[in-house]
Design a protein around this motif. Structure first.
Motif, short mmCIF file in Angstrom:
data_model
loop_
_atom_site.label_atom_id
_atom_site.label_comp_id
_atom_site.label_asym_id
_atom_site.label_seq_id
_atom_site.Cartn_x
_atom_site.Cartn_y
_atom_site.Cartn_z
N PHE A 143 0.72 -3.13 0.33
CA PHE A 143 -0.46 -4.23 -0.77
C PHE A 143 -0.39 -3.18 -1.84
O PHE A 143 -0.54 -2.05 -2.01
CB PHE A 143 -1.58 -4.02 -0.07
CG PHE A 143 -1.63 -5.11 1.20
CD1 PHE A 143 -2.02 -6.27 1.11
CD2 PHE A 143 -1.41 -4.55 2.51
CE1 PHE A 143 -2.05 -7.21 2.10
CE2 PHE A 143 -1.53 -5.41 3.73
CZ PHE A 143 -1.81 -6.75 3.29
N VAL A 144 -0.65 -4.02 -3.09
CA VAL A 144 -0.62 -3.42 -4.46
C VAL A 144 -1.79 -4.01 -5.11
O VAL A 144 -3.02 -3.56 -5.21
CB VAL A 144 0.64 -3.48 -5.29
CG1 VAL A 144 0.14 -2.93 -6.57
CG2 VAL A 144 1.70 -2.74 -4.62
N LYS A 145 -1.70 -5.11 -5.40
CA LYS A 145 -2.76 -6.16 -6.01
C LYS A 145 -3.82 -6.42 -5.09
O LYS A 145 -5.11 -6.45 -5.44
CB LYS A 145 -2.16 -7.52 -6.56
CG LYS A 145 -0.93 -7.36 -7.59
CD LYS A 145 -0.61 -8.70 -7.86
CE LYS A 145 0.38 -8.59 -9.02
NZ LYS A 145 0.77 -10.04 -9.54
N LYS A 146 -3.73 -6.67 -3.66
CA LYS A 146 -4.45 -6.86 -2.54
C LYS A 146 -5.18 -5.72 -1.83
O LYS A 146 -5.48 -5.59 -0.74
CB LYS A 146 -4.17 -8.04 -1.82
CG LYS A 146 -4.02 -9.42 -2.54
CD LYS A 146 -3.49 -10.46 -1.40
CE LYS A 146 -3.37 -11.74 -2.29
NZ LYS A 146 -2.78 -12.79 -1.30
N ARG A 147 -4.88 -4.25 -2.50
CA ARG A 147 -4.91 -3.11 -1.50
C ARG A 147 -6.27 -2.94 -1.14
O ARG A 147 -6.62 -2.69 0.06
CB ARG A 147 -4.55 -2.09 -2.64
CG ARG A 147 -4.38 -0.69 -1.78
CD ARG A 147 -3.76 0.49 -2.71
NE ARG A 147 -2.35 0.20 -2.73
CZ ARG A 147 -1.64 0.40 -3.74
NH1 ARG A 147 -2.32 1.17 -4.82
NH2 ARG A 147 -0.56 0.40 -3.77
#
Length: 474
Positions: A143-147
């Motif tokens: 996950f990056v944006k929804k971390r």
């Protein structure tokens, strides 16, 4: 399509984290991995009370037991990154499950204090440290944006499961006794192999997106400035399988281009020691986690000494857990909005709430007001616990996340060894919990003060650099 056109398509696309899909299965694996290791942690006193008396452990050795376990957990978290250079996350998760389960089942054979420290303190502690670092690392990879959403989901489920631990332990002790309860714990820990099966390498689920001009600019800025760590692509910790399609094998090659492959185990990352270890991003959460855990251990005893009966004390502990769970759920529903504020700013706000609520408990005489403050203390505990992986992920490149989190865990263990006995000595000398509570509040105040100064300095430095670049272009 010609080979040249195929190359141009690959060149104009980038490989990014899936931010969903199988990543939610990874969240389930993290929940299983961590919750099984920590479900009965708060009830170990009730579980081992009679057993410790049987093997000759005195009451004043309880602090030593807690210290050995805490340091072993920190050591396991620190050793995760070097071991990931030798094996895949799935294999290390498998090993950590074996270590933790061995520590649980071998308690049945313990007949001495030293053997108990080995089984409960070292083996279970190291297994728990591996589980926490590995779970946070693989969520960071997926996950990056929804971390923040993924981390909040995992921690909320863990908190809900841990609330079931004390009543389950009470029922098991009444029905099966001590040894039957240990066998039940061992059976539950074996279910960690489900988490092992779910931990697919992130390379199997990466997705290709079209690159943009802004992305190319970010890549250029990263090459010119080593401090930039927010390029929107992911570096895999260590894949442990082939890619699902033969055509996607080039992905792994593209990800490895330009990277220096280091052989052997790298025990100390000197770059992180200079930049991360000496910053408030590392020292602040480490100190906050320690004093928050110590406060959670002290305040029930203080309420009991103040004359609270068992029912009132149980209500206070329930409100503390409810406040913790409320904060974790709020992170789930408000994750998109909260990410705009920045992880460090959110963490400082959580520590500030913890400082104000703890001082409010000290200065309040009304029982209703104290109960309300306990709920707020629980919410601050949720913020302090949940945001740690997010703060670390935003502060370092993704390929150094496991190393940085291990450093933070080791620093937490060292702080426990140094400051923990000092606060315990203050409690014994003063024969009161008040000075210890004020010391804990002082630690929160120090974190808020110095971290706020660091954030202001960095923000002003960034503005000065932008103005300097503008004047140079003009």
């Amino acid at each position: 399509m010609s080979a040249k056109d195929s190359y141009n398509v690959r060149k104009n696309h980038e490989i990014v984290a899936p931010d969903g899909g199988w990543g939610y299965a990874i969240v389930i694996a993290a929940v299983i991995n961590i919750s099984i290791s920590t479900m009965f942690l708060s009830s170990y006193g009730r579980l081992f009370k009679a057993f410790l008396q049987e093997i000759g452990v005195r009451s004043d050795n309880a602090t030593l037991i807690f210290g050995v376990s805490s340091f072993s957990t920190a050591l396991g978290g620190y050793l995760t990154s070097p071991l990931l250079r030798l094996m895949s996350p799935r294999m290390l998760t498998f090993i950590s499950t074996l270590i933790f389960n061995a520590g649980v089942i071998c308690i049945l054979l313990v007949k001495s204090v030293f053997a108990f420290h080995i089984c409960q303190g070292i083996l279970q502690g190291i297994g728990c440290g591996f589980a926490y670092n590995l779970s946070c690392t693989i969520i960071n990879d997926y996950f990056v944006k929804k971390r923040l959403l993924a981390i909040s989901l995992a921690h909320s489920a863990i908190a809900a499961i841990n609330m079931l631990g004390p009543p389950l332990l009470k029922w098991s002790l009444n029905e099966f006794g001590f040894r039957g309860t240990v066998l039940l714990m061992s059976g539950l820990s074996i279910h960690n192999f489900i988490a092992v099966a779910l931990m697919h390498p992130v390379s199997l689920h990466m997705k290709r997106v079209e690159s943009t001009g802004s992305y190319e600019k970010l890549v250029h800025d990263k090459k010119s400035n080593e401090e930039s760590a927010f390029v929107p692509f992911i570096k895999i910790t260590k894949p442990d399988g082939n890619l699902s399609k033969s055509g996607e094998k080039n992905i792994a090659l593209e990800l490895k281009e330009g990277e220096n492959i280091e052989k052997g185990i790298k025990w100390i990352d000197k770059t992180l020691c200079r930049t991360f270890l000496m910053s408030c991003v590392c020292v602040g959460p480490a100190l906050a986690l320690f004093v928050d855990a110590m406060y959670a251990d002290i305040f029930p005893q203080a309420l009991y000494i103040a004359g609270w009966d068992k029912d009132s004390l149980a209500l206070a502990l329930s409100l503390y857990q409810i406040g913790d769970l409320i904060m974790r759920i709020l992170f789930i529903f408000l994750s998109n909005w909260l990410q705009k504020f920045g992880s460090q700013e959110l963490y400082v706000l959580g520590v500030t709430i913890g400082l104000v609520s703890r001082l409010g408990m000290l200065w309040s005489k009304s029982r209703i007001a104290i109960l309300l403050y306990i709920v707020v203390v629980g919410t601050s505990h949720g913020a302090i616990s949940v945001l740690v992986p997010l703060v670390v992920a935003d502060a370092v490149p993704s390929d150094k996340f496991s190393t940085a989190l291990g450093m933070l865990m080791m620093l937490t263990g060292l702080i426990n060894l140094v400051i923990g006995p000092a606060i315990g000595a203050v409690r014994e000398l003063s024969e009161s919990n008040g000075p210890a509570f004020y010391l804990i509040a002082s630690c929160f105040a120090i974190i808020v003060l110095f971290w706020s100064i660091e954030l202001c300095y960095k923000r002003n430095k960034h503005k000065r650099l932008q103005r300097k670049e503008y004047l140079q272009k003009k």
